[in-house]
Design an enzyme around this catalytic site. Structure first.
Site, PDB file in Angstrom:
ATOM      1  N   CYS A 152       0.865  -1.189   0.000  1.00  0.00           N
ATOM      2  CA  CYS A 152       0.000   0.000   0.000  1.00  0.00           C
ATOM      3  C   CYS A 152       0.898   1.235   0.000  1.00  0.00           C
ATOM      4  CB  CYS A 152      -1.008  -0.034   1.150  1.00  0.00           C
ATOM      5  SG  CYS A 152      -0.323   0.239   2.791  1.00  0.00           S
ATOM      6  N   ARG A 206      -3.396  -0.395   5.622  1.00  0.00           N
ATOM      7  CA  ARG A 206      -4.030  -1.465   4.848  1.00  0.00           C
ATOM      8  C   ARG A 206      -3.143  -2.693   4.652  1.00  0.00           C
ATOM      9  NH1 ARG A 206      -6.091   2.373   0.058  1.00  0.00           N
ATOM     10  NH2 ARG A 206      -4.190   3.443   0.736  1.00  0.00           N
ATOM     11  N   ASP A 231     -16.061 -13.955  -9.708  1.00  0.00           N
ATOM     12  CA  ASP A 231     -17.313 -13.887 -10.454  1.00  0.00           C
ATOM     13  C   ASP A 231     -17.034 -14.337 -11.896  1.00  0.00           C
ATOM     14  OD1 ASP A 231     -19.352 -12.991 -12.202  1.00  0.00           O
ATOM     15  OD2 ASP A 231     -19.971 -11.450 -10.781  1.00  0.00           O
ATOM     16  N   GLY A 280       1.858   3.800   2.852  1.00  0.00           N
ATOM     17  CA  GLY A 280       2.816   3.997   3.942  1.00  0.00           C
ATOM     18  C   GLY A 280       3.121   2.742   4.743  1.00  0.00           C
TER      19      GLY A 280
END
Length: 199
Positions: A7, A13, A112, A9
C-alpha cells in the site's frame, strides 16, 4: 508460497492484510509466508493505532513495522498484491520485471465468472487494438466501442483508505480486506490442493 502486500505507507491497509492473511492461512493449514511494504513508506514505523486495535481484536499480535518497497522484497515474492490500482501502477513502473506477478488484491481474488470472462475479453481486445496501432492500422470502430463498454463494466478493485479516519473506517476497511482474503485463500487452495487444506 510467498505473498507481498503493498500500500502507501505500510501502516494501515497492507499490514492489516499481512496479519490477517497469516492467521487465516494458518487456520486452514496452508503454508505461506507473508510480508508487506509501502510504495512511500518510512522504515520502522509502528502500524497505526486503529489498525493495531483491529488486528488485536482478531487475536493477531504480530509486530509489524513499516518497510519501504525495495527490489529484494519484490524478488522474494511469488505474488505481489497491491491494495489499489494506483499502488499496482506504481509497482509496475518501478519494477517492470515483476508485472506478471503483480495484481490488486481484489482483482486476483475475483471469482465472479462473468467478470472473469469479460476481463479476459478486455485484455484480448486491448492487445489487438494496441497491435493494430503499432502496425499503423486503424482499429475497428466496433472493437473500440466494445473496449469502452468493457472498461466501464469492470469492478473497481481499490480497497478504501482509512488513513486519518475513525475506528469505524478501519473496521470497514478490515472487513473489505478480509472478504478479499477469504476469496484469495479459496483460489490459492484450489490451485494448490484442489480445494483441501494440507493435513
Amino acid at each position: 508460497m510467498r505473498i507481498l502486500f503493498v500500500c502507501t505507507g505500510n501502516t494501515c491497509r497492507s499490514p492489516m492484510a499481512e496479519g490477517m492473511m497469516r492467521k487465516l492461512a494458518r487456520e486452514r493449514g496452508f503454508d505461506i509466508e507473508v510480508k508487506s511494504a509501502g510504495v512511500s513508506a518510512a522504515k520502522g514505523m509502528s502500524i497505526s493505532h486503529h489498525a493495531g486495535a483491529v488486528l488485536k481484536e482478531q487475536g493477531i499480535e504480530d509486530r509489524i513495522l513499516s518497510t519501504p518497497l525495495h527490489a529484494e522484497l519484490v524478488n522474494w515474492a511469488d505474488l505481489i498484491l497491491a491494495l489499489t490500482e494506483g499502488h499496482k501502477r506504481q509497482m509496475i513502473m518501478s519494477f517492470p520485471d515483476a508485472a506478471d506477478k503483480t495484481y490488486t488484491l481484489k482483482e486476483y481474488a475475483e471469482n465472479d465468472p462473468v467478470v472473469l470472462v469479460e476481463r479476459e475479453e478486455l485484455q484480448r481486445l486491448a492487445a489487438e487494438i494496441e497491435t493494430d496501432r503499432a502496425l499503423g492500422r486503424e482499429p475497428e470502430a466496433a472493437a473500440l466501442r466494445r473496449l469502452t463498454e468493457l472498461v466501464r463494466r469492470m469492478p473497481v478493485y481499490d480497497i478504501s483508505d482509512p488513513f486519518g479516519g475513525s475506528r469505524e473506517d478501519y473496521n470497514r476497511t478490515a472487513a473489505e480486506i478480509r472478504s478479499a482474503l477469504e476469496k484469495l485463500l479459496e483460489r490459492l487452495m484450489q490451485e494448490h490442493f484442489g480445494g483441501k487444506a494440507s493435513e
